[in-house]
Design a protein around this motif. Structure first.
Motif, PDB file in Angstrom:
ATOM      1  N   MET A   1       0.957  -1.247  -0.004  1.00  0.00           N
ATOM      2  CA  MET A   1      -0.112  -0.046  -0.087  1.00  0.00           C
ATOM      3  C   MET A   1       0.865   1.196   0.004  1.00  0.00           C
ATOM      4  SD  MET A   1      -2.847   0.921   2.829  1.00  0.00           S
ATOM      5  CE  MET A   1      -3.233   2.923   2.826  1.00  0.00           C
ATOM      6  N   LEU A   2       0.442   2.380  -0.901  1.00  0.00           N
ATOM      7  CA  LEU A   2       1.284   3.461  -1.010  1.00  0.00           C
ATOM      8  C   LEU A   2       0.791   4.361  -0.074  1.00  0.00           C
ATOM      9  CD1 LEU A   2       3.358   5.253  -2.415  1.00  0.00           C
ATOM     10  CD2 LEU A   2       1.549   5.925  -3.942  1.00  0.00           C
ATOM     11  N   ILE A   3       1.596   5.162   0.814  1.00  0.00           N
ATOM     12  CA  ILE A   3       0.959   6.294   1.483  1.00  0.00           C
ATOM     13  C   ILE A   3       1.712   7.400   1.116  1.00  0.00           C
ATOM     14  CG2 ILE A   3       0.997   7.266   3.728  1.00  0.00           C
ATOM     15  CD1 ILE A   3       1.027   4.428   4.979  1.00  0.00           C
ATOM     16  N   ASP A   4       1.072   8.402   0.270  1.00  0.00           N
ATOM     17  CA  ASP A   4       1.620   9.569  -0.249  1.00  0.00           C
ATOM     18  C   ASP A   4       1.662  10.662   0.476  1.00  0.00           C
ATOM     19  OD1 ASP A   4       2.698  11.556  -1.987  1.00  0.00           O
ATOM     20  OD2 ASP A   4       1.514  10.993  -3.699  1.00  0.00           O
ATOM     21  N   PHE A   5       2.721  10.993   1.311  1.00  0.00           N
ATOM     22  CA  PHE A   5       2.328  12.350   2.285  1.00  0.00           C
ATOM     23  C   PHE A   5       2.168  13.627   1.482  1.00  0.00           C
ATOM     24  CE2 PHE A   5       4.567   9.051   5.155  1.00  0.00           C
ATOM     25  CZ  PHE A   5       3.416   9.451   6.214  1.00  0.00           C
ATOM     26  N   SER A   6       2.637  13.697   0.225  1.00  0.00           N
ATOM     27  CA  SER A   6       2.450  15.071  -0.623  1.00  0.00           C
ATOM     28  C   SER A   6       0.851  15.207  -0.852  1.00  0.00           C
ATOM     29  CB  SER A   6       3.274  14.947  -1.983  1.00  0.00           C
ATOM     30  OG  SER A   6       2.712  14.049  -2.712  1.00  0.00           O
ATOM     31  N   LYS A   7       0.342  14.050  -0.693  1.00  0.00           N
ATOM     32  CA  LYS A   7      -1.251  14.261  -0.955  1.00  0.00           C
ATOM     33  C   LYS A   7      -2.089  14.166   0.390  1.00  0.00           C
ATOM     34  CE  LYS A   7      -0.838  12.242  -5.556  1.00  0.00           C
ATOM     35  NZ  LYS A   7      -1.272  11.024  -6.356  1.00  0.00           N
ATOM     36  N   ILE A   8      -1.372  14.274   1.473  1.00  0.00           N
ATOM     37  CA  ILE A   8      -2.145  14.443   2.891  1.00  0.00           C
ATOM     38  C   ILE A   8      -2.021  15.726   3.399  1.00  0.00           C
ATOM     39  CG2 ILE A   8      -2.233  13.429   5.159  1.00  0.00           C
ATOM     40  CD1 ILE A   8      -0.976  10.785   3.948  1.00  0.00           C
ATOM     41  N   GLU A   9      -3.021  16.338   3.680  1.00  0.00           N
ATOM     42  CA  GLU A   9      -3.118  17.631   4.207  1.00  0.00           C
ATOM     43  C   GLU A   9      -2.298  17.635   5.654  1.00  0.00           C
ATOM     44  OE1 GLU A   9      -6.253  21.072   6.041  1.00  0.00           O
ATOM     45  OE2 GLU A   9      -7.121  19.135   5.144  1.00  0.00           O
ATOM     46  N   GLU A  10      -1.726  18.955   5.653  1.00  0.00           N
ATOM     47  CA  GLU A  10      -0.884  19.083   6.949  1.00  0.00           C
ATOM     48  C   GLU A  10      -1.706  19.728   7.965  1.00  0.00           C
ATOM     49  OE1 GLU A  10       3.641  20.085   7.696  1.00  0.00           O
ATOM     50  OE2 GLU A  10       2.589  22.023   7.051  1.00  0.00           O
ATOM     51  N   VAL A  11      -2.003  19.277   9.230  1.00  0.00           N
ATOM     52  CA  VAL A  11      -2.759  19.687  10.280  1.00  0.00           C
ATOM     53  C   VAL A  11      -1.822  20.408  11.415  1.00  0.00           C
ATOM     54  CG1 VAL A  11      -4.269  19.151  11.997  1.00  0.00           C
ATOM     55  CG2 VAL A  11      -4.505  18.062   9.731  1.00  0.00           C
ATOM     56  N   CYS A  12      -2.193  21.552  12.033  1.00  0.00           N
ATOM     57  CA  CYS A  12      -1.667  22.045  12.883  1.00  0.00           C
ATOM     58  C   CYS A  12      -2.085  21.747  14.253  1.00  0.00           C
ATOM     59  CB  CYS A  12      -1.709  23.646  12.719  1.00  0.00           C
ATOM     60  SG  CYS A  12      -0.716  24.604  14.064  1.00  0.00           S
ATOM     61  N   VAL A  13      -1.423  21.248  15.153  1.00  0.00           N
ATOM     62  CA  VAL A  13      -2.015  20.783  16.247  1.00  0.00           C
ATOM     63  C   VAL A  13      -1.134  21.611  17.390  1.00  0.00           C
ATOM     64  CG1 VAL A  13      -2.083  18.950  17.915  1.00  0.00           C
ATOM     65  CG2 VAL A  13      -2.028  18.293  15.271  1.00  0.00           C
ATOM     66  N   PRO A  14      -1.721  22.544  18.136  1.00  0.00           N
ATOM     67  CA  PRO A  14      -1.163  23.526  19.144  1.00  0.00           C
ATOM     68  C   PRO A  14      -0.853  22.503  20.470  1.00  0.00           C
ATOM     69  CG  PRO A  14      -3.477  24.096  18.714  1.00  0.00           C
ATOM     70  CD  PRO A  14      -3.210  23.186  17.728  1.00  0.00           C
ATOM     71  N   ASN A  15      -0.002  22.729  21.264  1.00  0.00           N
ATOM     72  CA  ASN A  15       0.406  22.359  22.446  1.00  0.00           C
ATOM     73  C   ASN A  15       0.289  20.828  22.348  1.00  0.00           C
ATOM     74  OD1 ASN A  15      -1.013  25.285  22.704  1.00  0.00           O
ATOM     75  ND2 ASN A  15       1.003  25.178  23.965  1.00  0.00           N
ATOM     76  N   PHE A  16       0.627  19.958  21.555  1.00  0.00           N
ATOM     77  CA  PHE A  16       0.678  18.545  21.208  1.00  0.00           C
ATOM     78  C   PHE A  16       1.279  17.897  22.429  1.00  0.00           C
ATOM     79  CE2 PHE A  16       1.789  14.205  19.477  1.00  0.00           C
ATOM     80  CZ  PHE A  16       0.235  13.961  19.597  1.00  0.00           C
ATOM     81  N   LYS A  17       0.293  17.101  23.246  1.00  0.00           N
ATOM     82  CA  LYS A  17       0.515  16.379  24.621  1.00  0.00           C
ATOM     83  C   LYS A  17       1.162  17.197  25.518  1.00  0.00           C
ATOM     84  CE  LYS A  17      -0.073  12.388  22.733  1.00  0.00           C
ATOM     85  NZ  LYS A  17      -0.744  11.237  23.167  1.00  0.00           N
ATOM     86  N   GLY A  18       0.753  18.513  25.509  1.00  0.00           N
ATOM     87  CA  GLY A  18       1.186  19.659  26.564  1.00  0.00           C
ATOM     88  C   GLY A  18       2.476  20.318  26.203  1.00  0.00           C
ATOM     89  N   GLY A  19       2.808  20.129  25.037  1.00  0.00           N
ATOM     90  CA  GLY A  19       4.308  20.569  24.681  1.00  0.00           C
ATOM     91  C   GLY A  19       3.938  22.181  24.329  1.00  0.00           C
ATOM     92  N   GLU A  20       4.869  22.840  23.750  1.00  0.00           N
ATOM     93  CA  GLU A  20       5.134  24.317  23.324  1.00  0.00           C
ATOM     94  C   GLU A  20       5.081  24.455  22.183  1.00  0.00           C
ATOM     95  OE1 GLU A  20       5.421  26.768  25.945  1.00  0.00           O
ATOM     96  OE2 GLU A  20       5.552  25.204  27.156  1.00  0.00           O
ATOM     97  N   LYS A  21       4.251  25.190  21.683  1.00  0.00           N
ATOM     98  CA  LYS A  21       3.938  25.891  20.175  1.00  0.00           C
ATOM     99  C   LYS A  21       3.025  24.821  19.577  1.00  0.00           C
ATOM    100  CE  LYS A  21       7.962  28.986  20.283  1.00  0.00           C
ATOM    101  NZ  LYS A  21       8.953  29.476  19.451  1.00  0.00           N
TER     102      LYS A  21
END
Length: 109
Positions: A1-21
């Motif tokens: 199975m091919l996974i083409d990251f160039s065709k996957i939308e980038e999502v912005c996740v603020p403070n992931f797992k309590g992190g910064e930025k």
């Protein structure tokens, strides 16, 4: 199975797992596995968290990652890999001056 990251939308996740930025994330998930191509900008981090039901493999594509595992600090460069086994706790920081790009696989066990 091919996974083409160039065709996957980038999502912005603020403070992931309590992190910064923000975590910039491209992900494919099938319910048991999550395969990601992620970016952390300088000064950003993923907060400390425990992999209670899964493990994680993180391959550094570019930049330098600083992982904290317990009391140990690991510096991981491009071309190197960090592994967090099931039950392990870690956090990730980009202390560098360039974006940190990494490929991660989280597998349920």
């Amino acid at each position: 199975m091919l996974i083409d990251f160039s065709k996957i939308e980038e999502v912005c996740v603020p403070n992931f797992k309590g992190g910064e930025k923000e975590l910039l994330k491209k992900a494919y998930a099938d319910g048991r596995n999550c395969i990601m191509l992620d970016r952390l900008m300088p000064g950003a981090s993923i907060g400390r968290h425990t992999h209670e039901t899964n493990s994680e493999i993180m391959y550094i594509v570019s930049g330098t990652a600083t992982f904290t595992v317990g009391d140990t600090v690991e510096t991981v460069q491009a071309g190197q890999c960090h592994y967090c086994p099931k039950g392990g706790t870690h956090m990730l920081q980009n202390r560098g001056e360039e974006p940190l790009v990494f490929f991660a696989v989280v597998t349920e066990q």
